[in-house]
Write an enzyme that holds these catalytic residues in place. Structure first.
Site, PDB file in Angstrom:
ATOM      1  N   ASP A  20       0.664  -1.326   0.084  1.00 13.48           N
ATOM      2  CA  ASP A  20       0.049  -0.014  -0.003  1.00 13.48           C
ATOM      3  C   ASP A  20       0.969   1.238   0.120  1.00 13.48           C
ATOM      4  O   ASP A  20       1.974   1.154   0.462  1.00 13.48           O
ATOM      5  CB  ASP A  20      -0.872   0.176   1.087  1.00 13.48           C
ATOM      6  N   ASN A  68     -10.449  -2.846  -6.432  1.00 18.28           N
ATOM      7  CA  ASN A  68      -9.680  -1.686  -7.333  1.00 18.28           C
ATOM      8  C   ASN A  68     -10.341  -1.497  -8.530  1.00 18.28           C
ATOM      9  O   ASN A  68      -9.860  -0.420  -9.212  1.00 18.28           O
ATOM     10  CB  ASN A  68      -8.203  -2.418  -7.522  1.00 18.28           C
TER      11      ASN A  68
HETATM   12  C1  FPP Z   1      -1.923   0.225  -3.374  1.00 15.29           C
HETATM   13  O1  FPP Z   1      -1.544   1.428  -3.414  1.00 15.29           O
HETATM   14  C2  FPP Z   1      -1.120  -0.483  -4.365  1.00 15.29           C
HETATM   15  C3  FPP Z   1      -2.211  -1.092  -5.405  1.00 15.29           C
HETATM   16  C4  FPP Z   1      -3.413  -1.132  -5.581  1.00 15.29           C
HETATM   17  C5  FPP Z   1      -1.562  -1.803  -6.363  1.00 15.29           C
HETATM   18  C6  FPP Z   1      -0.170  -2.522  -6.122  1.00 15.29           C
HETATM   19  C7  FPP Z   1       0.589  -2.550  -7.470  1.00 15.29           C
HETATM   20  C8  FPP Z   1       1.955  -2.619  -7.441  1.00 15.29           C
HETATM   21  C9  FPP Z   1       2.642  -2.896  -6.182  1.00 15.29           C
HETATM   22  C10 FPP Z   1       2.679  -2.523  -8.674  1.00 15.29           C
HETATM   23  C11 FPP Z   1       2.347  -3.604  -9.899  1.00 15.29           C
HETATM   24  C12 FPP Z   1       2.653  -4.853  -9.231  1.00 15.29           C
HETATM   25  C13 FPP Z   1       2.998  -6.017  -9.927  1.00 15.29           C
HETATM   26  C14 FPP Z   1       2.957  -7.508  -9.360  1.00 15.29           C
HETATM   27  C15 FPP Z   1       3.422  -5.908 -11.182  1.00 15.29           C
HETATM   28  P1  FPP Z   1      -2.570   2.525  -3.553  1.00 15.29           P
HETATM   29  O2  FPP Z   1      -2.654   3.037  -5.036  1.00 15.29           O
HETATM   30  O3  FPP Z   1      -3.680   2.088  -2.992  1.00 15.29           O
HETATM   31  O4  FPP Z   1      -1.828   3.740  -2.824  1.00 15.29           O
HETATM   32  P2  FPP Z   1      -2.405   4.931  -2.032  1.00 15.29           P
HETATM   33  O5  FPP Z   1      -3.279   4.218  -0.808  1.00 15.29           O
HETATM   34  O6  FPP Z   1      -1.339   5.896  -1.300  1.00 15.29           O
HETATM   35  O7  FPP Z   1      -3.576   5.698  -2.790  1.00 15.29           O
END
Ligand code: FPP
Length: 236
Positions: A20, A68
């Site tokens: 996250d 998501n």
């Molecule tokens: C949460 O951060 C993360 C995600 C919803 C996606 C996770 C994806 C990756 C780490 C990169 C791609 C992964 C692979 C395996 C290629 P957020 O966007 O919710 O962050 P925030 O809470 O700060 O908005």
């Protein structure tokens, strides 16, 4: 020098991570959220390699939840594009380290390009034995339990034959140990529909660091915290 496995008195056999903070990491730098995900993918490479070096047997990463889909279309597309790029770029690493890639979640609902890339990488690595890397994609814990119940009904299981073990065998993680430890980055302290059935006795560790900044030393700090926990599994 990096810590060696012997530094940890005990390591999780199965480690799960809620990656996250990509969006906030990007925002703090005046960048688009997709840049945060891009940086997050680099962290995935680092953490996968280190978990494998530490001989952790199972690593499960929450890459895309059932919730998501409600993000802006451009962000969802960027995440999916990143997944294909990640699989193309990191397949050699998975092979070199003998890592077996698997998916958990309703991957059949992903776009064709992502399904094809995943199927290719899963097939190519299925004989690898050093570590299982589960990518949770279009994954939701409630959806997983609902699917298991529906499949048990479909298979005509008698009421008395449905045990905890049988139900576990209908989950995406069938045959794998429950996560001993779940790490969530970015300071948020909740499970967000992750591994709801499997996390009954998982140790939860929360790191304040945003996922793109979660490096080897943050991983080691979390693993040290895990090693210091007393696990009682409901006993005194
Ligand atoms: C949460 O951060 C993360 C995600 C919803 C996606 C996770 C994806 C990756 C780490 C990169 C791609 C992964 C692979 C395996 C290629 P957020 O966007 O919710 O962050 P925030 O809470 O700060 O908005």
């Amino acid at each position: 020098m990096a810590d060696t496995p012997s530094v940890f008195s005990v390591l999780p056999r199965h480690l799960a991570i809620i990656m996250d903070g990509n969006g906030r990491w990007a925002q703090a730098r005046g960048l688009a959220r997709s840049e945060g995900h891009k940086a997050g993918a680099e962290t995935v490479r680092t953490i996968v390699a280190e978990c494998c070096r530490l001989s952790i047997s199972y690593l499960t990463l929450y890459a895309f939840s059932t919730e998501n889909w409600s993000r802006p279309k451009t962000e969802v597309s960027a995440l999916f594009a990143l997944l294909v790029e990640f699989l193309r770029r990191e397949l050699p690493l998975l092979q070199e380290k003998h890592i077996c890639l698997r998916t958990i979640g309703a991957v059949e609902a992903l776009p064709l390009a992502q399904r094809s890339a995943l199927a290719h990488a899963v097939r190519a690595t299925e004989g690898n034995r050093a570590m299982v890397l589960n990518l949770a994609l279009n994954y939701g814990g409630r959806q997983e339990i609902l699917r298991a119940v529906r499949n048990m009904i479909h298979d005509g299981l008698a009421e008395t034959s449905v045990t905890e073990e049988v139900l576990a065998g209908y989950l995406y993680t069938a045959g794998q140990p429950d996560p001993d430890c779940i790490i969530r980055t970015s300071g948020e302290q909740r499970l967000s529909n992750y591994l709801l059935y499997q996390s009954a006795y998982s140790e939860l560790i929360f790191s304040p660091v945003f996922w793109p900044d979660f490096g080897v030393s943050e991983l080691h700090r979390a693993l040290q915290e895990y090693a210091g926990r007393t696990r009682r599994f409901g006993k005194c």
